[in-house]
Write a protein that holds these residues in place. Structure first.
Motif, PDB file in Angstrom:
ATOM      1  N   MET A  95       0.844  -1.194   0.000  1.00  0.00           N
ATOM      2  CA  MET A  95       0.000   0.000   0.000  1.00  0.00           C
ATOM      3  C   MET A  95       0.877   1.241   0.000  1.00  0.00           C
ATOM      4  O   MET A  95       1.805   1.337   0.802  1.00  0.00           O
ATOM      5  CB  MET A  95      -0.915  -0.007   1.235  1.00  0.00           C
ATOM      6  N   LYS A  96       0.572   2.154  -0.887  1.00  0.00           N
ATOM      7  CA  LYS A  96       1.364   3.369  -1.010  1.00  0.00           C
ATOM      8  C   LYS A  96       0.692   4.520  -0.260  1.00  0.00           C
ATOM      9  O   LYS A  96      -0.466   4.839  -0.485  1.00  0.00           O
ATOM     10  CB  LYS A  96       1.549   3.738  -2.482  1.00  0.00           C
ATOM     11  N   TYR A  97       1.450   5.112   0.635  1.00  0.00           N
ATOM     12  CA  TYR A  97       0.999   6.271   1.402  1.00  0.00           C
ATOM     13  C   TYR A  97       1.980   7.425   1.173  1.00  0.00           C
ATOM     14  O   TYR A  97       3.086   7.228   0.669  1.00  0.00           O
ATOM     15  CB  TYR A  97       0.951   5.953   2.902  1.00  0.00           C
ATOM     16  N   LYS A  98       1.576   8.606   1.593  1.00  0.00           N
ATOM     17  CA  LYS A  98       2.462   9.759   1.473  1.00  0.00           C
ATOM     18  C   LYS A  98       3.721   9.574   2.301  1.00  0.00           C
ATOM     19  O   LYS A  98       4.790  10.054   1.942  1.00  0.00           O
ATOM     20  CB  LYS A  98       1.719  11.037   1.907  1.00  0.00           C
ATOM     21  N   HIS A  99       3.583   8.869   3.423  1.00  0.00           N
ATOM     22  CA  HIS A  99       4.732   8.695   4.321  1.00  0.00           C
ATOM     23  C   HIS A  99       5.614   7.511   3.917  1.00  0.00           C
ATOM     24  O   HIS A  99       6.629   7.248   4.575  1.00  0.00           O
ATOM     25  CB  HIS A  99       4.249   8.513   5.757  1.00  0.00           C
ATOM     26  N   GLY A 100       5.239   6.781   2.865  1.00  0.00           N
ATOM     27  CA  GLY A 100       6.061   5.659   2.419  1.00  0.00           C
ATOM     28  C   GLY A 100       5.227   4.447   2.050  1.00  0.00           C
ATOM     29  O   GLY A 100       3.990   4.481   2.096  1.00  0.00           O
ATOM     30  N   ASN A 101       5.906   3.383   1.676  1.00  0.00           N
ATOM     31  CA  ASN A 101       5.237   2.155   1.264  1.00  0.00           C
ATOM     32  C   ASN A 101       5.127   1.180   2.435  1.00  0.00           C
ATOM     33  O   ASN A 101       6.096   0.928   3.139  1.00  0.00           O
ATOM     34  CB  ASN A 101       6.016   1.490   0.131  1.00  0.00           C
ATOM     35  N   SER A 102       3.918   0.642   2.603  1.00  0.00           N
ATOM     36  CA  SER A 102       3.678  -0.360   3.642  1.00  0.00           C
ATOM     37  C   SER A 102       3.376  -1.702   2.990  1.00  0.00           C
ATOM     38  O   SER A 102       2.766  -1.760   1.919  1.00  0.00           O
ATOM     39  CB  SER A 102       2.490   0.041   4.523  1.00  0.00           C
ATOM     40  N   ILE A 103       3.804  -2.756   3.637  1.00  0.00           N
ATOM     41  CA  ILE A 103       3.532  -4.099   3.132  1.00  0.00           C
ATOM     42  C   ILE A 103       2.814  -4.914   4.186  1.00  0.00           C
ATOM     43  O   ILE A 103       3.127  -4.830   5.376  1.00  0.00           O
ATOM     44  CB  ILE A 103       4.835  -4.806   2.699  1.00  0.00           C
ATOM     45  N   CYS A 104       1.824  -5.668   3.755  1.00  0.00           N
ATOM     46  CA  CYS A 104       1.107  -6.588   4.627  1.00  0.00           C
ATOM     47  C   CYS A 104       1.523  -7.998   4.232  1.00  0.00           C
ATOM     48  O   CYS A 104       1.238  -8.447   3.118  1.00  0.00           O
ATOM     49  CB  CYS A 104      -0.398  -6.400   4.463  1.00  0.00           C
ATOM     50  N   VAL A 105       2.237  -8.680   5.115  1.00  0.00           N
ATOM     51  CA  VAL A 105       2.789  -9.996   4.795  1.00  0.00           C
ATOM     52  C   VAL A 105       1.969 -11.108   5.441  1.00  0.00           C
ATOM     53  O   VAL A 105       1.301 -10.910   6.460  1.00  0.00           O
ATOM     54  CB  VAL A 105       4.261 -10.118   5.236  1.00  0.00           C
ATOM     55  N   SER A 106       2.030 -12.285   4.829  1.00  0.00           N
ATOM     56  CA  SER A 106       1.416 -13.487   5.383  1.00  0.00           C
ATOM     57  C   SER A 106       2.451 -14.234   6.214  1.00  0.00           C
ATOM     58  O   SER A 106       3.646 -14.219   5.902  1.00  0.00           O
ATOM     59  CB  SER A 106       0.909 -14.386   4.254  1.00  0.00           C
ATOM     60  N   THR A 107       1.981 -14.887   7.262  1.00  0.00           N
ATOM     61  CA  THR A 107       2.879 -15.650   8.132  1.00  0.00           C
ATOM     62  C   THR A 107       2.597 -17.148   8.084  1.00  0.00           C
ATOM     63  O   THR A 107       3.385 -17.939   8.600  1.00  0.00           O
ATOM     64  CB  THR A 107       2.763 -15.168   9.590  1.00  0.00           C
ATOM     65  N   GLN A 108       1.475 -17.528   7.486  1.00  0.00           N
ATOM     66  CA  GLN A 108       1.135 -18.929   7.320  1.00  0.00           C
ATOM     67  C   GLN A 108       0.451 -19.108   5.964  1.00  0.00           C
ATOM     68  O   GLN A 108      -0.087 -18.149   5.401  1.00  0.00           O
ATOM     69  CB  GLN A 108       0.178 -19.406   8.427  1.00  0.00           C
ATOM     70  N   VAL A 109       0.478 -20.318   5.452  1.00  0.00           N
ATOM     71  CA  VAL A 109      -0.343 -20.654   4.286  1.00  0.00           C
ATOM     72  C   VAL A 109      -1.693 -21.070   4.830  1.00  0.00           C
ATOM     73  O   VAL A 109      -1.841 -22.131   5.438  1.00  0.00           O
ATOM     74  CB  VAL A 109       0.278 -21.800   3.461  1.00  0.00           C
ATOM     75  N   GLY A 110      -2.696 -20.205   4.662  1.00  0.00           N
ATOM     76  CA  GLY A 110      -3.982 -20.437   5.300  1.00  0.00           C
ATOM     77  C   GLY A 110      -3.939 -20.029   6.761  1.00  0.00           C
ATOM     78  O   GLY A 110      -2.999 -19.375   7.223  1.00  0.00           O
ATOM     79  N   CYS A 111      -4.963 -20.437   7.503  1.00  0.00           N
ATOM     80  CA  CYS A 111      -5.048 -20.074   8.925  1.00  0.00           C
ATOM     81  C   CYS A 111      -6.036 -21.012   9.604  1.00  0.00           C
ATOM     82  O   CYS A 111      -7.031 -21.418   8.999  1.00  0.00           O
ATOM     83  CB  CYS A 111      -5.512 -18.625   9.070  1.00  0.00           C
ATOM     84  N   ARG A 112      -5.766 -21.329  10.863  1.00  0.00           N
ATOM     85  CA  ARG A 112      -6.664 -22.242  11.581  1.00  0.00           C
ATOM     86  C   ARG A 112      -7.491 -21.554  12.661  1.00  0.00           C
ATOM     87  O   ARG A 112      -8.157 -22.218  13.459  1.00  0.00           O
ATOM     88  CB  ARG A 112      -5.854 -23.375  12.198  1.00  0.00           C
ATOM     89  N   MET A 113      -7.465 -20.229  12.710  1.00  0.00           N
ATOM     90  CA  MET A 113      -8.152 -19.511  13.776  1.00  0.00           C
ATOM     91  C   MET A 113      -9.670 -19.448  13.562  1.00  0.00           C
ATOM     92  O   MET A 113     -10.424 -19.281  14.505  1.00  0.00           O
ATOM     93  CB  MET A 113      -7.586 -18.100  13.918  1.00  0.00           C
ATOM     94  N   GLY A 114     -10.131 -19.526  12.323  1.00  0.00           N
ATOM     95  CA  GLY A 114     -11.561 -19.634  12.050  1.00  0.00           C
ATOM     96  C   GLY A 114     -12.371 -18.362  12.174  1.00  0.00           C
ATOM     97  O   GLY A 114     -13.607 -18.422  12.293  1.00  0.00           O
ATOM     98  N   CYS A 115     -11.742 -17.188  12.157  1.00  0.00           N
ATOM     99  CA  CYS A 115     -12.488 -15.925  12.262  1.00  0.00           C
ATOM    100  C   CYS A 115     -13.499 -15.809  11.113  1.00  0.00           C
ATOM    101  O   CYS A 115     -13.144 -15.995   9.947  1.00  0.00           O
ATOM    102  CB  CYS A 115     -11.531 -14.742  12.249  1.00  0.00           C
ATOM    103  N   LYS A 116     -14.734 -15.494  11.442  1.00  0.00           N
ATOM    104  CA  LYS A 116     -15.820 -15.577  10.479  1.00  0.00           C
ATOM    105  C   LYS A 116     -15.732 -14.554   9.357  1.00  0.00           C
ATOM    106  O   LYS A 116     -16.262 -14.764   8.266  1.00  0.00           O
ATOM    107  CB  LYS A 116     -17.168 -15.405  11.198  1.00  0.00           C
ATOM    108  N   PHE A 117     -15.076 -13.424   9.606  1.00  0.00           N
ATOM    109  CA  PHE A 117     -15.038 -12.348   8.613  1.00  0.00           C
ATOM    110  C   PHE A 117     -13.819 -12.452   7.696  1.00  0.00           C
ATOM    111  O   PHE A 117     -13.608 -11.597   6.839  1.00  0.00           O
ATOM    112  CB  PHE A 117     -15.008 -10.977   9.311  1.00  0.00           C
ATOM    113  N   CYS A 118     -12.984 -13.481   7.873  1.00  0.00           N
ATOM    114  CA  CYS A 118     -11.709 -13.551   7.162  1.00  0.00           C
ATOM    115  C   CYS A 118     -11.679 -14.729   6.206  1.00  0.00           C
ATOM    116  O   CYS A 118     -11.954 -15.873   6.595  1.00  0.00           O
ATOM    117  CB  CYS A 118     -10.569 -13.663   8.176  1.00  0.00           C
ATOM    118  N   ALA A 119     -11.310 -14.463   4.944  1.00  0.00           N
ATOM    119  CA  ALA A 119     -11.245 -15.518   3.937  1.00  0.00           C
ATOM    120  C   ALA A 119     -10.015 -16.395   4.094  1.00  0.00           C
ATOM    121  O   ALA A 119      -9.965 -17.497   3.557  1.00  0.00           O
ATOM    122  CB  ALA A 119     -11.260 -14.895   2.536  1.00  0.00           C
TER     123      ALA A 119
END
Length: 365
Positions: A95-119
């Motif tokens: 994501m590009k912002y005026k203050h610089g570039n931010s990155i959102c990284v993954s830490t697992q392939v998939g996820c086991r937490m089961g949060c209902k709003f998250c794909a």
């Protein structure tokens, strides 16, 4: 064989020593990998051929292949689909912002937490990513946009504290001057609230920002949204947050995804106010990303504003997260899942794959 990005400077120096090589070679190799963006041992021109041969025998350079990239209409958000050598696909967002570039990284392939709003959690977790595989997302993305990334958010697919050791090593490595030298105060780790790990993290002497995915001021409602609430109560989470704040002196951020008719009422806002009053914290309100696997809907603009105003009235620091990349399914897990389900992916698997290859960064091609 080892992924060389899983080795920090001390690890690589020790390997050199144990294999009859001068330890200063570790610094030279790190310069090639991180500062020159060279991801091919044969192109490291100041490394003796005898050592290159040893490196190729003992290490591989795990830079993920670019499957596809998607850019938002406003060109402020780019999502990358990356493939690792074992065939697993993850997604990373810049994501590009005026203050610089931010990155959102993954830490697992998939996820086991089961949060209902998250794909990300649909289909469960496949495996953890190593520290080097997480780090390589930043390297590859930095090369793709041909600009420096200055801020990192561990908020992609996966629960970071469910992959504690690898994530901790990543946090320490990425902030080193031999690596990408991204200051820890520019790094945010988001967790759904694994209480023992929050307390453990408090003792690691890090300067990162801890973000808690809260999404409800009460346990009854939170259990409906986040299965982890069956294991750790909100009281336990808040107690661990107080401990973290006392131990680190760092402000905590609470993420609150507003879901229409579920947790976006003024009553919920009042409950959140009571819960967080007196805590060194900040609330980040997030209009929920709609996922086809559930019927959660984004709150109305009036409800979002009303919730925000109620927190402000009660002197709770709060912001509303700017929506970015909604036209490219930039929410966690959406793009990966839709791609895996696509005919193109199925055809690619059947035909042995049609993925883009990579060997080195754009700067060194």
């Amino acid at each position: 064989m080892y992924n060389i990005f899983d080795f920090n400077m001390e690890d690589l120096r020790n390997w050199m020593k144990n294999n009859g090589e001068s330890q200063f070679r570790a610094s030279q190799i790190m310069d090639w990998l991180y500062k020159n963006g060279q991801w091919n041992f044969d192109c490291m021109t100041n490394i003796p051929k005898s050592l290159v041969k040893k490196l190729k025998t003992n290490f591989y350079i795990e830079i993920p292949e670019l499957v596809k990239s998607y850019q938002s209409k406003l060109k402020d958000t780019t999502k990358f689909l990356y493939k690792y050598r074992d065939g697993n696909i993850i997604e990373t967002v810049v994501m590009k912002y005026k203050h610089g570039n931010s990155i959102c990284v993954s830490t697992q392939v998939g996820c086991r937490m089961g949060c209902k709003f998250c794909a990300s959690t649909v289909g469960g977790m496949v495996r953890n990513l190593s520290s080097g595989e997480i780090l390589a997302q930043v390297l590859r993305s930095q090369s793709e946009i041909d600009e420096r990334i200055s801020n990192v958010v561990l908020m992609g697919s996966g629960e970071p504290l469910d992959n504690y050791d690898n994530v901790l090593k990543f946090l320490k490595m990425i902030s080193c001057d031999y690596s990408l030298n991204i200051g820890q105060r520019h790094i945010t780790l988001s967790t759904c609230g694994i209480v023992p790990k929050i307390r453990q993290l408090a003792g690691e002497n890090l300067q990162i920002t801890l973000a808690i995915s809260l999404h409800s001021p009460d346990d009854i409602n939170r259990i409906k949204i986040m299965p982890i609430a069956n294991k750790y109560s909100i009281k336990e989470i808040i107690d661990s947050c107080r401990y973290y704040i006392d131990k680190t002196g760092r402000r905590i951020s609470f993420e609150y995804a507003l879901v229409r008719g579920v947790n976006d009422s003024l009553k919920c806002a009042e409950g959140l106010t009571r819960l967080l009053r007196g805590l060194l914290c900040h609330v980040n309100l997030i209009p929920v990303n709609e996922v086809k696997e559930n019927d959660f809907k984004k709150s109305s603009l009036d409800n979002i504003k009303g919730f925000y105003n109620k927190l402000v009235e009660n002197k709770i620091e709060v912001t509303i997260r700017r929506e970015m990349g909604s036209d490219i399914n930039a929410a966690c897990g959406q793009l990966r899942r839709s791609y895996l389900e696509s005919k193109r992916y199925r055809k690619g698997v059947e035909n042995g794959g049609d993925l883009v290859r990579c060997g080195q960064s754009k700067k060194t091609k």
